[in-house]
Enzyme design. Structure first.
Site, PDB file in Angstrom:
ATOM      1  N   HIS A   1       0.816  -1.221   0.000  1.00 32.90           N
ATOM      2  CA  HIS A   1       0.000   0.000   0.000  1.00 32.90           C
ATOM      3  C   HIS A   1       0.851   1.273   0.000  1.00 32.90           C
ATOM      4  O   HIS A   1       0.420   2.312  -0.497  1.00 32.90           O
ATOM      5  CB  HIS A   1      -0.931   0.006   1.220  1.00 32.90           C
ATOM      6  CG  HIS A   1      -1.947  -1.109   1.174  1.00 32.90           C
ATOM      7  ND1 HIS A   1      -2.763  -1.427   2.222  1.00 32.90           N
ATOM      8  CD2 HIS A   1      -2.259  -1.992   0.188  1.00 32.90           C
ATOM      9  CE1 HIS A   1      -3.540  -2.452   1.898  1.00 32.90           C
ATOM     10  NE2 HIS A   1      -3.241  -2.810   0.668  1.00 32.90           N
TER      11      HIS A   1
ATOM     12  N   LEU B   1      -2.938  -9.695   5.905  1.00 34.87           N
ATOM     13  CA  LEU B   1      -2.945  -9.339   4.483  1.00 34.87           C
ATOM     14  C   LEU B   1      -1.735  -8.495   4.114  1.00 34.87           C
ATOM     15  O   LEU B   1      -1.569  -8.097   2.964  1.00 34.87           O
ATOM     16  CB  LEU B   1      -4.238  -8.584   4.151  1.00 34.87           C
ATOM     17  CG  LEU B   1      -5.515  -9.344   4.531  1.00 34.87           C
ATOM     18  CD1 LEU B   1      -6.742  -8.453   4.423  1.00 34.87           C
ATOM     19  CD2 LEU B   1      -5.676 -10.569   3.654  1.00 34.87           C
ATOM     20  N   PHE B   2      -0.913  -8.180   5.082  1.00 31.47           N
ATOM     21  CA  PHE B   2       0.412  -7.586   4.870  1.00 31.47           C
ATOM     22  C   PHE B   2       0.396  -6.264   4.102  1.00 31.47           C
ATOM     23  O   PHE B   2       1.314  -5.974   3.319  1.00 31.47           O
ATOM     24  CB  PHE B   2       1.352  -8.593   4.178  1.00 31.47           C
ATOM     25  CG  PHE B   2       1.217  -9.994   4.710  1.00 31.47           C
ATOM     26  CD1 PHE B   2       1.348 -10.239   6.070  1.00 31.47           C
ATOM     27  CD2 PHE B   2       0.899 -11.056   3.873  1.00 31.47           C
ATOM     28  CE1 PHE B   2       1.195 -11.523   6.590  1.00 31.47           C
ATOM     29  CE2 PHE B   2       0.737 -12.337   4.375  1.00 31.47           C
ATOM     30  CZ  PHE B   2       0.884 -12.581   5.733  1.00 31.47           C
ATOM     31  N   CYS B   3      -0.633  -5.456   4.281  1.00 41.11           N
ATOM     32  CA  CYS B   3      -0.716  -4.148   3.607  1.00 41.11           C
ATOM     33  C   CYS B   3      -0.542  -4.282   2.099  1.00 41.11           C
ATOM     34  O   CYS B   3       0.072  -3.419   1.452  1.00 41.11           O
ATOM     35  CB  CYS B   3       0.321  -3.168   4.161  1.00 41.11           C
ATOM     36  SG  CYS B   3      -0.029  -2.677   5.833  1.00 41.11           S
ATOM     37  N   ALA B   4      -1.047  -5.374   1.557  1.00 44.57           N
ATOM     38  CA  ALA B   4      -1.010  -5.567   0.099  1.00 44.57           C
ATOM     39  C   ALA B   4      -2.296  -6.304  -0.283  1.00 44.57           C
ATOM     40  O   ALA B   4      -2.265  -7.400  -0.838  1.00 44.57           O
ATOM     41  CB  ALA B   4       0.230  -6.363  -0.304  1.00 44.57           C
TER      42      ALA B   4
END
Ligand code: PMP
Length: 458
Positions: A129, A379-382
């Site tokens: 992100h 979701l690992f900022c993706a």
């Protein structure tokens, strides 16, 4: 970009000493173990040498740039020398500038703030992100997820070929934002090829090296990218600084990112009562306010430490850990390792996976509570990338302890294990054993949901 995968003689390259290597943590099942920090992709532990360098400097700490005293001058020298050390670490070209920021996110937002008028931005939907979102005020095109590195180049070339022209008929400026290594799959992106494609179409390139720089040498001239961004806290220097390095023209033609002292060379009162400002044309233009001297110094210390340790041998050793984890996970049928590009593309020490029949948060909680292993789930900022990889809408992952699907069904969330220069073999070996035992025997403890996370029901 090639990554050696040959077997390593471990007597040649041991893990680099990091802080926290002796920390013991309790297990819910009784006893305690050495904490296995396997969440380097979020934040890596500080290198002992970085800590030692910072501690040695700390008594001499002083305000930089404006102080007349001895310690201010010493600190100013160290601050500016740190800029040179980072420039050398990144192989910067003549005329490139190193701007110190707070983080990769800050660096990319800075670049977004200095885009020339009408600049078009191209970014793959698969980005973190921090690379995906800063351009929303610009004319941004989100590119579909490629399934091979070659496809990535083709998608970019097609998008750039259809690029607009200004009313005067000239091609509008363009920027391509690309990651060096994915924070979800760890896969290397074809940076050199994407940069060549971008330049062939008159576009510039910024490399998000947040996950590449800690794991692999990054050479801005060799990759032929225009800017590189990375964060200190992922490069073993967790003191709150980041870097944007590269071409100076867009940076120097734009208004300062932050207005204030340090960015201004001269401020004068006008006859009409207003204020005129002459801004610096060096990196200081975008470094208003008192800089984070310790943070900056720690990044330079980390650059020196990685270089002195022999970055190539660190890569080689990390690759032996990658192989160990992938081989171990490959032996468990219930485990699916996430990959965009397939097995032939090298990865840094960042690997995400899902386990059939397991809620990822439950699995990560059990790794922590029963084995003393710290990984990450989510979701690992993706989000768009994880959606593509999991084939569904990433959402709330449901109640802890209740598997989020029958075996074979998709998971809503993933588990990420990540490691690097400070990781002992024992940590990844314990991780592989733990995954096998949890899948075979199930959790040995009960867990419950608290504030959306799984925690041991003690
Ligand atoms: N890009 C990538 C690929 C990342 O993995 C991260 C952090 N997870 C960022 C950018 C943002 O880094 P920071 O949080 O240090 O700004």
């Amino acid at each position: 970009m090639s990554v050696p995968t040959a077997a390593v003689d471990r007597s040649v390259c041991a893990p680099l000493p990091v802080l926290g290597r002796d920390v013991r943590v309790p297990l819910v099942t009784g006893g305690e173990v050495d904490y296995a920090a396997l969440d380097y992709a979020a934040s890596a532990p500080a290198l002992q040498r970085v800590w030692d360098d910072v501690a040695a400097y700390a008594p001499y700490y002083g305000s930089v740039h404006r102080g007349a005293g001895y310690l201010s001058q010493l600190s100013t020298d160290l601050f500016e020398n740190s800029r040179t050390a980072v420039a050398e670490f990144l192989g910067c070209r003549e005329g490139d500038q190193v701007v110190f920021t707070r983080s990769t996110t800050d660096s990319l937002n800075l670049l977004a703030a200095v885009l020339p008028a009408d600049c078009q931005v191209f970014v793959f939907e698969t980005e973190h992100h921090a690379s995906l979102l800063p351009w929303r005020g610009a004319d941004v095109t989100y590119l579909d997820a490629p399934r091979t590195p070659q496809q990535a180049v083709g998608i970019l070339e097609r998008a750039l070929a259809g690029r607009g022209t200004s009313p005067s008929g000239s091609t509008v400026p363009a920027l391509v934002c690309v990651t060096g290594a994915s924070n979800v799959t760890g896969e290397h992106w074809p940076v050199r090829e994407l940069a060549a494609a971008a330049h062939a179409h008159g576009a510039r390139v910024v490399l998000d090296a947040a996950q590449l720089a800690p794991h692999h040498p990054v050479d801005i001239a060799d990759l032929d990218v225009d800017w590189v961004a990375f964060s200190g806290h992922k490069l073993y220097a967790p003191f709150g600084s980041g870097v944007l390095a590269g071409r100076s023209d867009w940076l120097q033609e734009a208004e300062p990112y932050l207005a204030g002292g340090g960015a201004s060379r001269q401020v004068t009162r006008r006859a009409d009562g207003g204020v005129d400002v002459e801004w610096h044309t060096t990196a200081a233009r975008h470094e208003a306010g008192s800089p984070n001297v310790i943070g900056v110094y720690s990044i330079a210390a980390a650059c020196r430490a990685l270089t002195d340790a022999g970055f190539d041998s660190l890569v080689e050793r990390e690759q032996s850990l990658v192989t160990k984890v992938l081989d171990g996970l490959g032996e468990v049928d219930a485990v699916k390792v996430l990959s965009l590009f397939g097995d032939d593309v090298p990865r840094v020490g960042v690997i995400s996976f899902v386990v059939d029949g397991w809620n990822s948060s439950h699995f990560a909680a059990a790794l922590s509570a029963e084995y003393g292993i710290g990984v990450r789930d989510g979701l690992f900022c993706a989000h768009p990338l994880v959606r593509t990889l999991l084939g569904g809408d990433p959402q709330d992952q449901g109640e802890c302890g209740a598997p989020d699907g029958e075996p074979g069904e998709r998971s809503l969330n993933a588990i990420r294990v990540s490691f690097g220069a400070g990781t002992p073999d024992e940590h990844v070996e314990r991780f592989v054993t733990a995954v096998k035992e949890l899948v075979r025997d199930g959790a040995r403890w009960n867990y419950r949901t608290e504030n959306g996370r799984c925690v041991p029901a003690v």
